[in-house]
Design an enzyme around this catalytic site. Structure first.
Site, PDB file in Angstrom:
ATOM      1  N   HIS A   1      -1.232  -5.678   1.886  1.00  0.00           N
ATOM      2  CA  HIS A   1      -2.443  -6.213   2.115  1.00  0.00           C
ATOM      3  C   HIS A   1      -2.331  -7.747   1.418  1.00  0.00           C
ATOM      4  O   HIS A   1      -1.311  -7.608   0.359  1.00  0.00           O
ATOM      5  CB  HIS A   1      -3.617  -5.745   1.384  1.00  0.00           C
ATOM      6  CG  HIS A   1      -4.662  -5.069   1.957  1.00  0.00           C
ATOM      7  ND1 HIS A   1      -5.087  -3.485   2.065  1.00  0.00           N
ATOM      8  CD2 HIS A   1      -5.566  -5.458   3.242  1.00  0.00           C
ATOM      9  CE1 HIS A   1      -5.761  -3.106   3.029  1.00  0.00           C
ATOM     10  NE2 HIS A   1      -6.227  -4.359   3.662  1.00  0.00           N
TER      11      HIS A   1
ATOM     12  N   GLU B   1       0.900  -1.140  -0.272  1.00  0.00           N
ATOM     13  CA  GLU B   1       0.010   0.019   0.160  1.00  0.00           C
ATOM     14  C   GLU B   1       0.863   1.265  -0.053  1.00  0.00           C
ATOM     15  O   GLU B   1       1.850   1.457   0.856  1.00  0.00           O
ATOM     16  CB  GLU B   1      -0.985  -0.156   1.203  1.00  0.00           C
ATOM     17  CG  GLU B   1      -1.806  -1.181   1.148  1.00  0.00           C
ATOM     18  CD  GLU B   1      -2.795  -1.181   0.112  1.00  0.00           C
ATOM     19  OE1 GLU B   1      -3.101  -0.155  -0.680  1.00  0.00           O
ATOM     20  OE2 GLU B   1      -3.600  -2.305  -0.026  1.00  0.00           O
TER      21      GLU B   1
ATOM     22  N   CYS C   1      -7.982  -1.687   8.114  1.00  0.00           N
ATOM     23  CA  CYS C   1      -6.517  -1.622   7.848  1.00  0.00           C
ATOM     24  C   CYS C   1      -6.239  -0.165   7.559  1.00  0.00           C
ATOM     25  O   CYS C   1      -5.045   0.086   7.866  1.00  0.00           O
ATOM     26  CB  CYS C   1      -6.325  -2.531   6.740  1.00  0.00           C
ATOM     27  SG  CYS C   1      -6.685  -4.022   7.194  1.00  0.00           S
TER      28      CYS C   1
HETATM   29  N1  PCA Z   1      -8.387  -6.558   6.690  1.00  0.00           N
HETATM   30  C1  PCA Z   1      -9.351  -5.648   6.784  1.00  0.00           C
HETATM   31  C2  PCA Z   1      -9.408  -5.290   8.308  1.00  0.00           C
HETATM   32  C3  PCA Z   1      -8.560  -6.292   9.080  1.00  0.00           C
HETATM   33  C4  PCA Z   1      -8.076  -7.063   7.859  1.00  0.00           C
HETATM   34  O1  PCA Z   1      -7.191  -7.930   7.827  1.00  0.00           O
HETATM   35  C5  PCA Z   1      -9.050  -4.318   5.900  1.00  0.00           C
HETATM   36  O2  PCA Z   1      -8.525  -4.392   4.889  1.00  0.00           O
HETATM   37  O3  PCA Z   1      -9.384  -3.201   6.452  1.00  0.00           O
END
Ligand code: PCA
Length: 200
Positions: A167, A82, A145
């Protein structure tokens, strides 16, 4: 060099979060890393209320040089590095406390966004060199997140820390509706590749 890695518990009705498995593997020393790294894994709840406070306590205590935060993004096909955290919460699903927040800033009058301080292009290149699916993403979403990512970057504006958010796809073992997925051993290898790259 001290490296703190965070992952999240399961959420949204799923029984597994790949990043929880990752933290468990780190805690039981099943993730290879260069000897000079002191590695610590921490599992966070999927809650707006205290996920960041729990991370921050560890940061204050462990004083890491690097923070890598991981979360699941079902539907994505790559390990996605990200680029930017937005000053926005807009939930489409409840967090694990049942909380939904729509269209609200994370910090009132805060910066609109913060950029990751990880060497994203270098990491992307290394992951691909090792045959792992990787890309740079310009959206960490607007859920827990992104919230954690924004708070972390906000608090690191005056430090030299490398920190950022990554991610990951669903695991092959949990795959739903033909979603893209990754094998757990690939995810662990990805972390090893990143740790090797940042110590180099
Ligand atoms: N993914 C979510 C919150 C916790 C996770 O593992 C997100 O992308 O916000």
């Amino acid at each position: 060099m001290r490296v703190l890695i965070s992952g999240f518990e399961a959420f949204d009705g799923r029984s597994i979060n790949p990043t929880q498995k990752l933290i468990e593997a780190i805690q039981s020393q099943e993730v290879d890393h260069p000897e000079e790294i002191e590695l610590k894994g921490i599992l966070l709840p999927v809650r707006f209320l205290d996920s960041y406070d729990i991370l921050k306590k560890q940061v204050d205590h462990f004083n890491p040089d690097v923070i890598l935060s991981f979360g699941l993004a079902a539907g994505r096909a790559s390990i996605e590095l990200e680029e930017v955290a937005l000053n926005l919460i807009n939930s489409t699903i409840p967090d694990n406390d049942g909380v939904i927040i729509e269209n609200a800033p994370i910090t009132i009058n805060g910066a609109a966004s913060y950029a990751s301080t990880l060497p994203l292009q270098g990491i992307e290149g290394k992951l691909k060199e090792h045959g792992l699916p990787a890309k740079i993403s310009n959206s960490a979403g607007t859920f827990v997140c992104n919230y954690l990512f924004y708070k972390m970057m906000e608090d690191n504006q005056t430090t030299q820390r490398l920190c950022g958010f990554i991610h990951v796809p669903l695991l092959t073992e949990q795959v739903e509706h033909n979603s893209p997925s990754i094998e757990f051993h690939e995810l662990k290898k990805g972390v090893t590749v990143i740790l090797n790259y940042i110590t180099y």
